[in-house]
Design an enzyme around this catalytic site. Sequence first.
Site, PDB file in Angstrom:
ATOM      1  N   SER A 691      17.816 -86.585  25.700  1.00  0.00           N
ATOM      2  CA  SER A 691      19.104 -86.082  26.181  1.00  0.00           C
ATOM      3  C   SER A 691      19.587 -84.890  25.374  1.00  0.00           C
ATOM      4  O   SER A 691      20.751 -84.544  25.428  1.00  0.00           O
ATOM      5  CB  SER A 691      20.155 -87.194  26.128  1.00  0.00           C
ATOM      6  OG  SER A 691      20.424 -87.560  24.789  1.00  0.00           O
ATOM      7  N   LYS A 734      29.107 -91.785  24.795  1.00  0.00           N
ATOM      8  CA  LYS A 734      29.118 -90.370  24.419  1.00  0.00           C
ATOM      9  C   LYS A 734      30.467 -89.724  24.709  1.00  0.00           C
ATOM     10  O   LYS A 734      30.993 -88.955  23.899  1.00  0.00           O
ATOM     11  CB  LYS A 734      28.001 -89.640  25.165  1.00  0.00           C
ATOM     12  CG  LYS A 734      26.596 -90.058  24.725  1.00  0.00           C
ATOM     13  CD  LYS A 734      25.527 -89.349  25.534  1.00  0.00           C
ATOM     14  CE  LYS A 734      24.132 -89.753  25.057  1.00  0.00           C
ATOM     15  NZ  LYS A 734      23.061 -89.096  25.832  1.00  0.00           N
TER      16      LYS A 734
END
Length: 830
Positions: A691, A734
């Site tokens: 990611s 996140k």
Amino acid sequence: MRDLPDESNVNAAAQGIPDALPVLPVRDVVIFNYMILPLFIGREKSVQAVESALKNGRHLLVCAQREESTDDPAPEDLYSVGTVVQIMRLLKMPDSRVKILVQGVSRARITGYSQVEPYLEARIETLPEVTPQTDATLEALLRSAREQSEKVLTLRGLASPDVLAVLQGVDDPGRLADLIAANMRMKIADAQRILEAENPLERLTLVNAQLQREVEVATVQARIQSSAREGMDKAQKDYFLREQLKAIRQELGENEPEGEDDLENLKQALDKAGLPKDVRKEADKQLRRLSGMHADSSEANVVRTYLDWLVELPWKKLSRDRLDIAHAKEILDEDHCGLDKIKDRILEFLSVRKLNPQSKGPILCFAGPPGVGKTSLGRSIARALGRKFQRLSLGGMHDEAEIRGHRRTYIGAMPGRIIQAVKQAGTRNPVIVLDEVDKLGTDFRGDPSSALLEVLDPEQNHTFSDHYLNVPFDLSKVMFLCTANHLETIPAALRDRMEVISLPGYTMQEKAEIARKHLLPKKITENGLAEGDVALSDAALEKVIKEYTREAGLRNLERELASICRKLARRKAEGKKAPFKVEPKDVEKLLGAPRFVEDEKEKELMPGMALGLAWTPAGGEVLTVEASVMKGKGGLTLTGQLGDVMKESAQAALSYIRSRAEELGVDPSFAGKQDIHVHVPAGATPKDGPSAGVTLTTALISALSNRRVRADLCMTGEITLQGRVLPVGGIKEKILAGVARGLKHVIIPQQNVKDLEDVPGELLKRITVHPVHHYDELLPLVFEAKGKRGGGVKAGQSGKAAPEPRPKSPARPAVAATARRGRAERPAEA
């Protein structure tokens, strides 16, 4: 006791003692005056010392060693006070050893050593005996020593008229003390202490103390022997009485078996136990065997224990389920904050049971980091259903018999842990939590995970057969719940039987709410404080969570709150008045320096810097990616403990930039004349995961084009060589990390819009989410507009792009699942 030697011989020998004598070190004995003792001499130095003494008056100084293990003692290894002895007889052994018979002559103190080789020789001064005046104290000591010696001899069965006469015939206190000490079992240090006492009264006092201790030991020993003898006598008596009773019954023609009442009671208990037909058949067979056995035989005990197990198992006892979904929801909300998806799945499970009680529901497996409440969820389910709760820890189990039980042919055999848990619960349908199913072991004793296959399979466990019982037991009504930290270590066949429910961990907001509702009141009570004694502000609690704990669960947070409560309890115990207010400034005084310090928010990023988002088991984190350009030949250097996946992402990002350099505002010739160094700070922490592509690309473009990235924006997503932005996992954690850092904008892949459903609405109001499908959509958002130093985007861009409408039931892409799997394999995923 040994007979006393002639006193006149001892005195005569003591008169001719020279000032220097050979020294004989001994390991485990202290010789007293008038004591005759054989000694075996094996050390070369000691043999030479004996030979020297034979040539010069037959006198020898015997000194005890301080440590028995010393093979070649030096002067400092010996006590300074010993006994001068006279060698009465010598005998040489076939193995070159020497046996001597010695008699104690006088105590002596070493004043110095005249030689060390080939044997020890010491200068001595003899310690003369002092005759004290007769008074009441002396008489009392003499009587006490004689009486206690007589007690010891009597308790040990050694008393005789001759020995007692010897004790009564000695009136000199020093001689009596030496006589008793020479015949007592003492440690070398205690005996040496008596030898070194010059005053006869002091020596007799020390002997009295040793005698008192010996009387106590001999009394306890005699009591133990008496108890053992009484037990043996009783067993023999019972045996003869039973044999006589048996003979009387035979004479009377009564052939009733022994223990008929016990057998009848056991038969009645089997009737009431509600055994299934095939189980009752086996029980009757074992009952007939028991009736023909002697009551005291070992086989009878085995059979009786087996029948007791059959009686005590709940063959037909069932708890009545309370399938009230609203009540179950209240209990789950009361016991656990957050975990909405998990609670919904549990309520669905209970709803199916309510509508179809005969359904064979799946085996739920709660997977997640330690301390997130996996076991307590099972306890809450049991409380909601009104069932009994049992917990089995499988961590480290490596014997198949722990699950299936032992065969009855083995000594000490017993059923497996599953049957034991059902018996302890007392019902056939308890909730059993199998803790740490991922930590099962395997060795030569079997594979417990394979034994669990039958237990956890709804199609097989209705006829579960334990090796000890050897009859089928229905486990289909038991609700099995499993917990695990890592799914990778669970065998595939076992994992296939379970429905995995992931518990990702708690956010900071959820931790704060749990601490307020559950942890803090619990710790206040445990530490003896009242409800209103502790006033912990929200800011202080947030500081504890952020700076003193970094975990997915709550165990460390609970420990820190307990530490605060203990320190406040001490203040209250010292007389200070409650309530005690705890503000952020007070936290460091109570808990010390912070263990985790968050990076300060940058007001302005330098060219080559970009903010990315990472997932860790403790939640989300904001990572700073730095790229630097220097003269070179196109080399790429990656540092910061990056894993293989992140290194490949950096290579893909560089290739994408090279393929579209002009469109991205980068000099196309950079690859041949510049080297690039990419670094992710906190190099001691491993980082990996699919990611980081978007962040790495942005940092590289910023460094190559000398443009600044907005300081209030963070991003996550993987990039392909064509610039497509692929979905990632951990979106909730996140985004929460970005909000906690105070950032205003976050860029996520377009396919992750569906994951925004997990993010609380009040947090989405504090940060603007920008979903993108291709990297071209990032360019107007991430770089500062020309002529501006702070935030903002290029002219014509609002920077407030709202997320696209959420699909009603989006299908999760395979790439996202792959991202989540990669996330579980590393401590941190960028």
